[in-house]
Write an enzyme that holds these catalytic residues in place. Sequence first.
Site, mmCIF file in Angstrom:
data_model
loop_
_atom_site.group_PDB
_atom_site.id
_atom_site.type_symbol
_atom_site.label_atom_id
_atom_site.label_comp_id
_atom_site.label_asym_id
_atom_site.label_seq_id
_atom_site.Cartn_x
_atom_site.Cartn_y
_atom_site.Cartn_z
ATOM 1 N N VAL A 31 0.937 -1.277 0.121
ATOM 2 C CA VAL A 31 0.193 -0.025 0.115
ATOM 3 C C VAL A 31 0.678 1.147 -0.108
ATOM 4 O O VAL A 31 0.616 2.119 -0.731
ATOM 5 C CB VAL A 31 -0.945 0.155 1.144
ATOM 6 N N CYS A 35 -6.295 -8.628 3.413
ATOM 7 C CA CYS A 35 -7.588 -7.709 3.475
ATOM 8 C C CYS A 35 -8.833 -8.475 3.854
ATOM 9 O O CYS A 35 -9.288 -8.621 4.838
ATOM 10 C CB CYS A 35 -7.648 -6.893 2.311
ATOM 11 N N THR A 38 -2.358 -4.190 9.369
ATOM 12 C CA THR A 38 -2.939 -4.370 10.708
ATOM 13 C C THR A 38 -3.369 -5.890 10.653
ATOM 14 O O THR A 38 -4.405 -6.202 10.149
ATOM 15 C CB THR A 38 -4.195 -3.629 10.906
ATOM 16 N N THR A 84 -6.055 -0.591 7.792
ATOM 17 C CA THR A 84 -7.474 -1.120 8.069
ATOM 18 C C THR A 84 -7.680 -1.267 9.863
ATOM 19 O O THR A 84 -6.748 -2.074 10.105
ATOM 20 C CB THR A 84 -7.616 -2.381 7.273
ATOM 21 N N ARG A 88 1.209 -13.290 2.452
ATOM 22 C CA ARG A 88 0.689 -13.044 3.932
ATOM 23 C C ARG A 88 -0.661 -13.848 3.900
ATOM 24 O O ARG A 88 -1.406 -13.562 3.014
ATOM 25 C CB ARG A 88 0.424 -11.448 4.257
ATOM 26 N N ASP A 138 10.488 3.597 6.481
ATOM 27 C CA ASP A 138 10.218 2.119 6.957
ATOM 28 C C ASP A 138 11.093 1.803 7.726
ATOM 29 O O ASP A 138 12.371 2.122 7.847
ATOM 30 C CB ASP A 138 10.327 1.273 5.763
#
Length: 442
Positions: free
Chosen positions: A24, A267, A92, A127, A338, A42
């Site tokens: 993202v 997501c 998240t 999120t 992931r 980062d």
Amino acid sequence: MLLEVFNGIQTKKDYLAVVGLGYVGLPIAVAFAEKVKTLGFDINQEKIAICKKGIDPTQEIGDEKIQSSTLEFTTDPARLQAAKMIIVAVPTPINGDKTPNLSPVVYASQIVGKNLSKGSIVVFESTVYPGVTEDICIPILETESGLRCGRDFKVGYSPERINPGDKVHRLDNIIKIVSGIDEETLEEIAAIYELIIHASVYKAPSIKVAEAAKLSENAQRDINIAFMNELAMAFDRMGINTKDVIDAMNTKWNALGFYPGLVGGHCIGIDPYYFIYQAEVLGYHSEIIAAGRKVNDGMATFIAHNVIKKMIQAGKNVNKSNIYVMGVSFKENCPDMRNSKAVDICKQLAGYGITVKVVDPVVDKTEYKRELNQELVEIKDISNADCLIFLVGHQQFKDIAVTDIERMFKQKNNQSKHVIIDIKNVIEQKKLEEEVYSYWSL
């Protein structure tokens, strides 16, 4: 309205910063760098080193864009002090018990708070469930900075909608939801995002609405896929090909076009649990969303059991068979592993003592070895196979001809069939000889 932050950034007097350069954050940072002075921060020094070499670790925007970008990469949090708008785009995830793991966003808030300049705007893209930005992140920013939200700095929320691996729906042509703690902040944030968003910017009436919108759109998709997965499991028992049913069903104008499959990633396989958690905290037990999660989380077990079943039916000695798993990322044409349910299937088969070799031309080889402690196999090196399990629909797999598949298998004998498990309908079943191949798909 003065739009002081917008004007300072647009005229390149002030920096804009992006915290978290993943799937993202990196595309957002590179997009802003084309318009304004931009910092990409980062904590992962290895990732920053790779980016500085001109390599895109996400494969979302390409090495060429990284190399030509004016984005300034850094691991030094003190550099955030020069930014008048800071976008937080950290992951998240969920904990082992399916509850939200807010550690990354909490840590990012601490870093930003320690380096927050007066008059700045902080926008969260991670999120979260409704209330996190205002009830958790703002207090952290205030504590670490010694500043007061609403007076000394402002906060907004703009849910990320990037679809990894999607070359059609990109950052600039997806409608961007924005929100802020007050009208002035909302207008500033909207104006800044409009610098890079070619589609429209939607101004949500509150931060909580924007947070809830992200959870709702992903929960809706999760439920629709769960419905198709439930149909697939039922049709399997009925001896009906699910794809044939969907092709027929989709001739109706209001069919939604969903297909069964593995639901993983950062997501759709995660966000509904944020909704479920917060609803439970407030005394409401989710029925439909929780049921959808249960169905989709169970698909890895359903598929693993069918792999074993189909191999036994084909006359194979499962533990001594040469099995290749085709694809372990969470979706096609994307390197992201992931929460990959394909990885879960590999681990489930290993739990039965079954050794599988994995082929994936897209995922990072180092990350894969770290996850499964074995080397990836190249497509060209597949040989003497008893079973091919297509779990991900990478384009490289779709380009494999039936004649190439024939060369991948062992020489045919009369005692058993070659087994193809095709979750994404990569291979056209009608092109396979029924007496040679045992074919199964969702």
